[in-house]
Design an enzyme around this catalytic site. Structure first.
Site, mmCIF file in Angstrom:
data_model
loop_
_atom_site.group_PDB
_atom_site.id
_atom_site.type_symbol
_atom_site.label_atom_id
_atom_site.label_comp_id
_atom_site.label_asym_id
_atom_site.label_seq_id
_atom_site.Cartn_x
_atom_site.Cartn_y
_atom_site.Cartn_z
ATOM 1 N N SER A 117 0.820 -1.216 0.000
ATOM 2 C CA SER A 117 0.000 0.000 0.000
ATOM 3 C C SER A 117 0.850 1.261 0.000
ATOM 4 O O SER A 117 1.955 1.284 0.558
ATOM 5 C CB SER A 117 -0.861 -0.008 1.262
ATOM 6 O OG SER A 117 -1.477 1.242 1.431
ATOM 7 N N TYR A 141 -2.026 0.475 9.859
ATOM 8 C CA TYR A 141 -2.231 -0.234 8.583
ATOM 9 C C TYR A 141 -0.937 -0.196 7.762
ATOM 10 O O TYR A 141 -0.454 -1.231 7.285
ATOM 11 C CB TYR A 141 -3.392 0.404 7.802
ATOM 12 C CG TYR A 141 -3.502 -0.102 6.390
ATOM 13 C CD1 TYR A 141 -3.715 -1.452 6.131
ATOM 14 C CD2 TYR A 141 -3.373 0.766 5.303
ATOM 15 C CE1 TYR A 141 -3.806 -1.928 4.832
ATOM 16 C CE2 TYR A 141 -3.469 0.298 3.999
ATOM 17 C CZ TYR A 141 -3.680 -1.048 3.768
ATOM 18 O OH TYR A 141 -3.749 -1.510 2.482
ATOM 19 N N LYS A 145 1.763 -3.396 6.716
ATOM 20 C CA LYS A 145 2.177 -3.738 5.350
ATOM 21 C C LYS A 145 3.697 -3.613 5.176
ATOM 22 O O LYS A 145 4.332 -4.448 4.523
ATOM 23 C CB LYS A 145 1.465 -2.812 4.350
ATOM 24 C CG LYS A 145 -0.032 -3.073 4.234
ATOM 25 C CD LYS A 145 -0.293 -4.362 3.477
ATOM 26 C CE LYS A 145 -1.763 -4.679 3.332
ATOM 27 N NZ LYS A 145 -2.000 -5.959 2.641
#
Ligand code: UDP
Length: 324
Positions: A117, A141, A145
């Site tokens: 991402s 988040y 990743k």
């Protein structure tokens, strides 16, 4: 025909990619727990119901087929939820993938395509973000990743795992066939929410943050059509299978649009007017995220083909004829 395990292939980006894999001559096998995915989105493909973090289930699937590569889409993706409940993100997105990589190593499966991402970069230091931009996430988040990207690099060095880390910017739009499309519950993504508001399925729309250091004070994002993203997966897989070397790509259109601009474009494309409120910033949102996609263009021969208007048209078409 090479078998490709598509984990999360009944979800939004996974289902669009599975279709393109099949069109390119691969045999996608979908593993999905249907927590967020839709059975209809995987129609016509080999389908295994289960959770990739369930060791016995994963083992059964890995033994049943002979996989040339694995694509991994099954992740928690909502930035603000990751701030409120990071444990879920580290468990599923990071610890879950570590267990998956261990299983792949044990089965000597050495090709892996990972859904990463733009959130791994944090607040950008440059207008356009290329692959070498410093990685400094500002939300759990993004950390979840980035940790996997680090693991992948170390697994490459130690065990010869060759991977493609694909950093998505803002995936949006739906396939023009009308068979598959974006369907999250609850829906949190900007364009999908706006489309639902235009369709009268949500009352009014709220812009989160109007005091960002941008031209109109709202966040700037890079919207890339889900089919353009799907094609990048097929190209990256082909490269991994033909000339094994690990790769990373920033996948965005290269053009930024502000949230306020997207609101206006949705009104224009749909011909629907609706109330727009403003609210304070949402936790974890960087002001601007726009890709420099030069590397994907050069190395993969990839080219994003949908502009914002076209993306919104496909999203509107799906919303007005949706199958799930
Ligand atoms: N956004 C908004 N209202 C909404 C949903 C999103 O203002 O109802 C904003 C959000 O704060 C962010 C941008 O739209 O600035 C894109 O958010 P989204 O969740 O679609 O994707 P993200 O960039 O977080 O991956």
């Amino acid at each position: 025909m090479e078998n490709i395990l598509v984990i999360g292939g009944a979800g939004y980006i996974g289902s669009h990619t599975a279709r393109q894999l099949a069109a390119a001559g691969y045999r996608p096998v979908i593993l999905d727990n249907l927590s967020k995915g839709h059975r209809q989105a995987a129609a016509g493909f080999d389908f295994e119901l289960g959770d990739f973090t369930d060791k016995a289930c994963l083992e059964r699937v890995l033994q049943k087929y002979n996989f040339a590569a694995v694509m991994h889409f099954a992740a928690c993706t909502e930035v603000d939820r990751s701030v409120k409940d990071p444990a879920v993100f580290y468990q599923n997105n990071t610890a879950g993938v570590l267990a998956l990589l261990n299983a792949l190593t044990a089965h000597t499966i050495k090709r892996f395509v990972f859904s990463s991402s733009a959130a791994i970069f944090g607040e950008p230091k440059t207008d356009l973000i290329n692959e070498n931009h410093p990685k400094s996430p500002i939300n759990p988040y993004g950390h979840s990743k980035l940790m996997v990207e680090q693991m992948l690099s170390d697994f490459d060095t130690a065990y010869g795992l060759k991977y493609a880390a694909l950093r998505y910017f803002n995936a949006s739009g739906s396939d023009e066939s009308g068979e598959i499309g974006e369907s999250h519950s609850p829906e949190t993504h900007l364009i999908a929410r706006l489309i639902q508001t235009a369709a009268g399925k949500q009352k009014g729309f709220t812009i989160f943050g109007t005091d960002y250091p941008t031209s109109d004070g709202t966040c700037i994002r890079d919207f890339v059509h889900v089919n353009d993203l799907a094609r990048a997966h097929v190209l990256a897989l082909g490269k991994l299978l033909n000339e094994p070397a690990s790769l990373c790509f920033n996948l965005g259109s290269g053009t930024g649009h502000s949230v306020a601009e997207v609101v206006e474009t949705v009104k224009k494309v749909t011909g629907r007017n609706f109330d727009v409120q403003t609210a304070p910033r949402r936790a974890g949102d960087p002001a601007r995220l726009v890709a420099d996609n030069t590397k994907a263009r050069k190395v993969l021969g990839w080219q994003p083909t949908y502009d914002l208007t076209r993306i919104i048209q496909t999203a509107w078409q799906w919303e007005t004829h949706r199958k799930y």
